[in-house]
Design a protein around this motif. Sequence first.
Motif, mmCIF file in Angstrom:
data_model
loop_
_atom_site.group_PDB
_atom_site.id
_atom_site.type_symbol
_atom_site.label_atom_id
_atom_site.label_comp_id
_atom_site.label_asym_id
_atom_site.label_seq_id
_atom_site.Cartn_x
_atom_site.Cartn_y
_atom_site.Cartn_z
ATOM 1 N N VAL A 4 36.848 -19.110 -2.105
ATOM 2 C CA VAL A 4 38.059 -18.333 -1.844
ATOM 3 C C VAL A 4 37.766 -16.880 -2.183
ATOM 4 O O VAL A 4 36.798 -16.571 -2.891
ATOM 5 N N ASP A 5 38.610 -15.984 -1.685
ATOM 6 C CA ASP A 5 38.423 -14.559 -1.966
ATOM 7 C C ASP A 5 39.122 -14.121 -3.250
ATOM 8 O O ASP A 5 38.708 -13.140 -3.883
ATOM 9 N N VAL B 86 35.314 -8.688 -12.440
ATOM 10 C CA VAL B 86 36.417 -9.143 -11.589
ATOM 11 C C VAL B 86 37.513 -8.083 -11.554
ATOM 12 O O VAL B 86 37.555 -7.173 -12.381
ATOM 13 N N VAL B 87 38.379 -8.206 -10.571
ATOM 14 C CA VAL B 87 39.542 -7.325 -10.413
ATOM 15 C C VAL B 87 40.791 -8.167 -10.650
ATOM 16 O O VAL B 87 40.903 -9.279 -10.136
ATOM 17 N N THR B 88 41.710 -7.634 -11.448
ATOM 18 C CA THR B 88 42.949 -8.349 -11.765
ATOM 19 C C THR B 88 44.125 -7.640 -11.102
ATOM 20 O O THR B 88 44.274 -6.418 -11.227
ATOM 21 N N CYS C 99 49.032 -13.499 -11.813
ATOM 22 C CA CYS C 99 48.158 -12.484 -11.215
ATOM 23 C C CYS C 99 47.237 -13.148 -10.208
ATOM 24 O O CYS C 99 47.161 -14.380 -10.121
ATOM 25 N N PHE C 100 46.546 -12.330 -9.446
ATOM 26 C CA PHE C 100 45.419 -12.801 -8.641
ATOM 27 C C PHE C 100 44.158 -12.159 -9.201
ATOM 28 O O PHE C 100 44.190 -11.014 -9.682
ATOM 29 N N GLY D 267 35.285 -6.285 -2.761
ATOM 30 C CA GLY D 267 35.939 -5.116 -2.186
ATOM 31 C C GLY D 267 37.449 -5.147 -2.326
ATOM 32 O O GLY D 267 38.136 -4.192 -1.955
ATOM 33 N N ILE D 268 37.989 -6.223 -2.869
ATOM 34 C CA ILE D 268 39.436 -6.288 -3.115
ATOM 35 C C ILE D 268 39.760 -5.428 -4.325
ATOM 36 O O ILE D 268 39.217 -5.632 -5.421
ATOM 37 N N ALA D 269 40.635 -4.452 -4.133
ATOM 38 C CA ALA D 269 40.983 -3.542 -5.220
ATOM 39 C C ALA D 269 42.484 -3.399 -5.411
ATOM 40 O O ALA D 269 42.948 -3.020 -6.492
ATOM 41 N N THR D 270 43.264 -3.686 -4.361
ATOM 42 C CA THR D 270 44.722 -3.580 -4.432
ATOM 43 C C THR D 270 45.334 -4.818 -3.786
ATOM 44 O O THR D 270 44.656 -5.537 -3.033
ATOM 45 N N PRO D 271 46.612 -5.085 -4.028
ATOM 46 C CA PRO D 271 47.251 -6.242 -3.389
ATOM 47 C C PRO D 271 47.148 -6.223 -1.866
ATOM 48 O O PRO D 271 47.002 -7.283 -1.243
ATOM 49 N N ARG D 272 47.215 -5.039 -1.245
ATOM 50 C CA ARG D 272 47.128 -4.969 0.218
ATOM 51 C C ARG D 272 45.811 -5.525 0.748
ATOM 52 O O ARG D 272 45.738 -5.988 1.898
#
Length: 344
Positions: A197-198, A218-220, A131-132, A139-144
């Motif tokens: 890193v982001d 965190v977001v997984t 995973c990331f 603000g990262i919520a999806t793989p895109r």
Amino acid sequence: MTLVLTRRRLLAGAAVTATAAAMTACGEDDGESSSSGQQPVEKVSILSGAGFQGREAPIFVARAKGWFTEVGLEVQVLPGKGTTSNLQTLAGGQATFATVDVNGAMIEFTRNGGIKDFRLTSVLHQRNLACFVALKSSGIATPRDLAGKTLSYIPGGINYLLFSTYARLAGFDSSKVKWVSNPIAPQHAAMLAQKKVDAISQFVPAVESVRTVAKQEVVTLPFTDYIGDLHGSAIGVTTETAQNKPDLVRRFNRALLRGLEYAVNHPEEAGQIYASEKETQGQPPAAAVAEVKALRAYVEGISDTPLGQFDEARMAKNIAILQAAGTIPVGLTPKDIIAPELVG
């Protein structure tokens, strides 16, 4: 009569005694025990997946409980550095066993000039753990959202090896990210907390440890959301060891799988054992316990095959997924890379 331990029994929490009986029966059947009931101790070594993290607890549980000793083995645990590095170390004769990602191993096996001198024996994780992890505040919520961001990776680790496939299926350009290499897996959480890193390459069971280090939500982003039916880690040996020392491999796998079973059924104790070992100093016991608890969902299999045993039909499906994605060439079959007869 030898009892067969299935994951159904495992997850019911009722198989510890049966496993011990099965191991005794196996030892009697294949002539492993000497007339005095003692075996000469053979020294072997195993590489962890990447550094020392709580999901490696089954190895230490098996060692601390004396289950390796019962089958005549003295086990040294070495810090791994990801699948590619582990296979290089294994092929170079610097370790007897190696923990590797099944998919990363197939990528290496089918690569032009890749390492082919190995066989996978027991499978530890029926689902892929990759995973990331990003800070929710990023603000990262999806793989895109990873496009245009900076990501950490372990050289030769499965997150990096499968990234182009993951990105393609998730709908973004894999070339639009910047990579920061760090071979020391436990340091990635600090890199995220310090915003060097982001997002970081990680395994899902370790997310709680990342949250503890980051001290915020965190977001997984699990790979399994887009690449289903992929296996996780397995135990690899060289082809020579598989062919010439099958008894050694079976004994090791039986003891290790006993440790795996015990760990997921007794995560509190397993985490404490892990954190107390000389090799693992640094990860708090609570974080190790949380990781072992999370590991259970990845040990549970889709089919009711015995614990540690590859389901060849599902393995064929795993291969087909990678081939369809263009990650590996056509032609590979389960029998080219796995040796199910060495599980134990």
